[in-house]
Design a protein around this motif. Structure first.
Motif, PDB file in Angstrom:
ATOM      1  N   ASP A  73     -65.435 -97.843 -13.806  1.00 39.21           N
ATOM      2  CA  ASP A  73     -65.420 -96.636 -14.627  1.00 39.21           C
ATOM      3  C   ASP A  73     -64.507 -96.882 -15.804  1.00 39.21           C
ATOM      4  N   ASN A  74     -65.041 -96.729 -17.002  1.00 37.65           N
ATOM      5  CA  ASN A  74     -64.196 -96.863 -18.186  1.00 37.65           C
ATOM      6  C   ASN A  74     -63.276 -95.630 -18.291  1.00 37.65           C
ATOM      7  N   THR A  75     -62.379 -95.651 -19.227  1.00 33.36           N
ATOM      8  CA  THR A  75     -61.352 -94.602 -19.366  1.00 33.36           C
ATOM      9  C   THR A  75     -61.931 -93.186 -19.240  1.00 33.36           C
ATOM     10  N   GLY A  76     -61.367 -92.428 -18.297  1.00 40.02           N
ATOM     11  CA  GLY A  76     -61.751 -91.025 -18.136  1.00 40.02           C
ATOM     12  C   GLY A  76     -62.985 -90.786 -17.297  1.00 40.02           C
ATOM     13  N   VAL A  77     -63.761 -91.848 -17.051  1.00 39.83           N
ATOM     14  CA  VAL A  77     -65.031 -91.720 -16.330  1.00 39.83           C
ATOM     15  C   VAL A  77     -64.777 -91.805 -14.829  1.00 39.83           C
ATOM     16  N   GLY A  78     -65.555 -91.062 -14.046  1.00 41.77           N
ATOM     17  CA  GLY A  78     -65.469 -91.153 -12.592  1.00 41.77           C
ATOM     18  C   GLY A  78     -64.047 -90.982 -12.113  1.00 41.77           C
ATOM     19  N   THR A 195     -66.676 -89.983  -8.382  1.00 47.46           N
ATOM     20  CA  THR A 195     -66.632 -88.598  -8.861  1.00 47.46           C
ATOM     21  C   THR A 195     -67.674 -88.374  -9.958  1.00 47.46           C
ATOM     22  N   ASP A 196     -68.431 -87.287  -9.850  1.00 46.58           N
ATOM     23  CA  ASP A 196     -69.383 -86.955 -10.912  1.00 46.58           C
ATOM     24  C   ASP A 196     -68.641 -86.582 -12.188  1.00 46.58           C
ATOM     25  N   ASN A 197     -69.288 -86.822 -13.323  1.00 50.69           N
ATOM     26  CA  ASN A 197     -68.644 -86.564 -14.609  1.00 50.69           C
ATOM     27  C   ASN A 197     -69.029 -85.194 -15.159  1.00 50.69           C
TER      28      ASN A 197
END
Lengths: 286, 286
Positions: A73-78, A195-197
């Motif tokens: 997951d890149n920054t902030g994702v998931g 985690t869903d975004n």
């Protein structure tokens, strides 16, 4: 900078591998690593709104038979921390920060859709870091996108069990059937799912992708700056990022192969997962 | 109708296999058969001016590891009798006459350049005869060709050791080097070589190819009539039949995969023979 965990995950699939974490540049990145511990790792760059569990295990696990494969997951994702940036350049910097955190001196990149834009940016700027590049269902800077219209249409189809059925597959029975099989595979993991975004991720991601396509690059300078061997893949009927983008990139790049698949949409790599894996293996081994 | 010889030629390559003959419809066709005796045979349809020995042994022999492969001279070409016709429809009829002579109920076709036009015509008209179709460096009916200009230019380069170097390969050192290796391979057979073609073959062939491209097919009716799984392949810088033709065919056909190779001309399949064979094997086995 934290070194990559050395435990072997050879036998785990995307559905069963533990989610790992690594910190760098103030971000705690979530990732999973599959496959053998030796060989050039293949780092996957995910599509708009997707997390680690949006990858198709049929693709990821098959590719991981022969090489390390890393989904993150890149920054902030998931489950990664930080604020998702609203531009491709920052996403590329963050992805390199993640790769550096794992101590990887040389990687192959597979970028899908939004992730393909990020992969292009990294490849153009980091010639030594990227060995080979795989771009799927994506667009060059200044390319053609119909993201908002198509997303709106897809989410209005309330009878669809998942927006990815109308978004990633064509209306043909064969494509829809492949879509249902894909959904079953991506939902196979029941514990420790990513985690869903929400809008804090998708709003800046949409802005980044739309800005990327709205930024003219008349001389195709970015495509021409990519010298790594590249495999460009698209579905024949991709409604969000049409196949013309793939042909445009192929023509501008000095060392690209182009593969287009029939009766397929944005998710052509999932619809034809056996074929796609075979083509990627041939490309990476060649 | 004469039945195919049943002797096993499993171990022979294109350079060493005996030239065989079969008669049908008043024509005595020259051919060579390689590979195992079981499996769907792959019949090769040759380019403008080419005979059996113009095929690349690196491609033909590798494909023959897993399937019967048959190279032949169509009517009037090489050591086949009769008058070479000046239109694709007649060439397609003659090729079917040859296939019938061997008693083959179902074949795969690999058509290169002019042979690709013939293969399209056969596939569109003989749905039951053709299982899968491979089209390389070719054009749809009504497609784009620069045959005469490019041929004239190639034959004016008197310093080139063979017109196929400028015709089939780009000017890059890598492509020219691959071209020299190709020439070495196609010239490896020293005994029982096929007969070179003169104007009695090339004049009607040129007329057939130019007429094919000059005949409008605005609705792409011929491409749309081909329902067989098809693999369309082209080099990025094909000067005679540009890669746009391949993209056009891919878009018009209902079940085609498209593969384009970098830094390559009309002879992309010979330049990247390992890659091409791998892609064809994956396609035929899929």
């Amino acid at each position: 900078m934290t070194k990559m965990k050395t435990a072997s995950h050879d036998m785990a699939g995307l559905e069963t591998a533990p989610t790992l974490y690594v910190e760098n540049g103030g971000i705690r990145f979530a990732y999973r690593q599959l496959g053998p511990s030796t060989g050039t790792p293949l780092v996957l760059l995910q599509h708009f709104s997707g997390n680690i569990d949006a990858w198709d295990p049929a693709v990821v696990n098959a590719l991981a038979v022969d090489r390390p494969v890393i989904a993150f997951d890149n920054t902030g994702v998931g489950r990664s921390t930080g604020q998702t940036p609203d531009n491709i350049a920052a996403m590329a910097r963050d992805a390199v920060t993640f790769i550096d955190a794992l101590g990887l001196p040389k990687v192959d990149l597979l970028g899908f859709s939004l992730g393909g834009c990020v992969a292009q940016q990294i490849a153009a700027e980091h010639g030594r870091l990227v060995r080979k590049l795989i771009l799927v269902g994506t667009a060059p800077k200044g390319g053609e996108e119909h993201l908002l219209a198509v997303l709106q249409d897809a989410f209005s189809q309330t009878e669809a069990p998942d927006p990815r059925l109308p978004l990633f597959f064509t209306k043909s029975p064969a494509s829809q059937s492949a879509g249902l099989a894909f959904l079953k595979r991506v939902k196979a993991r029941t514990e420790d799912r990513d985690t869903d975004n929400g809008k804090a991720v998708t709003d800046p991601q949409a802005k980044a992708l739309i800005t990327w396509c709205a930024t003219p690059d008349p001389d195709r300078a970015l495509s021409r700056a990519i010298s790594q061997p590249t495999l460009v893949v698209s579905g024949s009927h991709d409604t969000m990022l049409p196949a013309d983008n793939a042909y445009t990139m192929f023509k501008a790049m000095s060392n690209a192969q182009l593969m287009l698949y029939p009766d397929s949409g944005h998710g052509a790599l999932f619809q034809y997962h056996h074929l796609f894996v075979s083509h990627v293996q041939t490309f990476l081994e060649g």
